[in-house]
Design a protein around this motif. Structure first.
Motif, PDB file in Angstrom:
ATOM      1  N   ASP A  38       1.012  -1.452   0.235  1.00  0.00           N
ATOM      2  CA  ASP A  38      -0.013   0.160   0.390  1.00  0.00           C
ATOM      3  C   ASP A  38       0.927   0.973   0.347  1.00  0.00           C
ATOM      4  O   ASP A  38       2.154   1.110   0.238  1.00  0.00           O
ATOM      5  CB  ASP A  38      -0.877   0.174   1.314  1.00  0.00           C
ATOM      6  N   HIS A 130      -7.842  -1.063  -5.193  1.00  0.00           N
ATOM      7  CA  HIS A 130      -8.175  -0.482  -4.846  1.00  0.00           C
ATOM      8  C   HIS A 130      -9.777   0.356  -5.467  1.00  0.00           C
ATOM      9  O   HIS A 130     -10.692   0.221  -5.378  1.00  0.00           O
ATOM     10  CB  HIS A 130      -8.361   0.806  -3.911  1.00  0.00           C
ATOM     11  N   THR A 158      -2.685  -1.568  -3.499  1.00  0.00           N
ATOM     12  CA  THR A 158      -3.216  -0.887  -3.508  1.00  0.00           C
ATOM     13  C   THR A 158      -3.279   0.691  -2.659  1.00  0.00           C
ATOM     14  O   THR A 158      -2.378   0.671  -2.404  1.00  0.00           O
ATOM     15  CB  THR A 158      -4.251  -1.448  -2.619  1.00  0.00           C
ATOM     16  N   LEU A 166     -10.367  -3.421   2.067  1.00  0.00           N
ATOM     17  CA  LEU A 166     -11.213  -2.113   0.752  1.00  0.00           C
ATOM     18  C   LEU A 166     -12.357  -1.726   0.553  1.00  0.00           C
ATOM     19  O   LEU A 166     -13.433  -2.264   1.395  1.00  0.00           O
ATOM     20  CB  LEU A 166     -10.813  -4.019  -0.367  1.00  0.00           C
TER      21      LEU A 166
END
Length: 167
Positions: A38, A130, A158, A166
């Motif tokens: 991330d 995402h 993401t 998510l």
């Protein structure tokens, strides 16, 4: 600083790349896992995913990679785009677009991944998780649960806070 093919790995991602190397070796030995990368745009997520795919290919894994798109997400579209054109996905795509719950498409998708895992370790790489459609996110979650029992490594990037659910 970690290096790959003589090139430095993007700052801040060295530890992740080393962890990915360990996970790839484990997947090649039949013990899969899942890794979620991330960060904000420009933080090196996509570069890291490219290095993962390159390293997995070097280790003779079957690599399937793609990116979720915001526009027009068809059910399972993000994941099916990763598998095409290398694997036959027409029947899965048709089942997913049938209008009802995508349960049949999900079962077919899992069966296809299981079949490929029997022939070689599989690495599935997805950028922009995402932005993936709901069905792709659901299947991704289920794949992460099944990965430990297969030679399957899942790596997704993401945007969001660590540990955040998510969308």
């Amino acid at each position: 600083m970690a290096q790959h093919n003589g090139e430095p790995v993007r700052a801040g991602r060295e530890d992740q790349f080393q962890r990915v190397r360990e996970l790839l070796k484990n997947a090649a030995a039949g013990h899969g896992a899942s890794l979620l990368v991330d960060g904000e745009p420009g933080s090196g997520k996509s570069t890291l995913l490219g290095l993962v795919a390159e390293e997995a290919t070097r280790l003779r894994c079957r690599v399937f990679a793609g990116a979720a798109r915001e526009t027009g997400p068809a059910p399972l579209g993000a994941l099916l785009d990763c598998l095409e054109p290398d694997l036959p996905t027409e029947d899965i795509r048709r089942a997913a677009q049938g209008g009802g719950p995508p349960a049949g498409a999900v079962r077919r998708f899992f069966a296809l991944i299981a079949q490929v895992c029997r022939t070689a370790p599989v690495v599935l790489v997805l950028d922009n998780l995402h932005q993936a459609d709901d069905a792709s996110q659901l299947v991704w979650r289920r794949l992460t649960e099944a990965a430990a029992r297969r030679p399957l490594l899942l790596v997704a990037a993401t945007r969001g806070a660590p540990g955040a659910p998510l969308p």
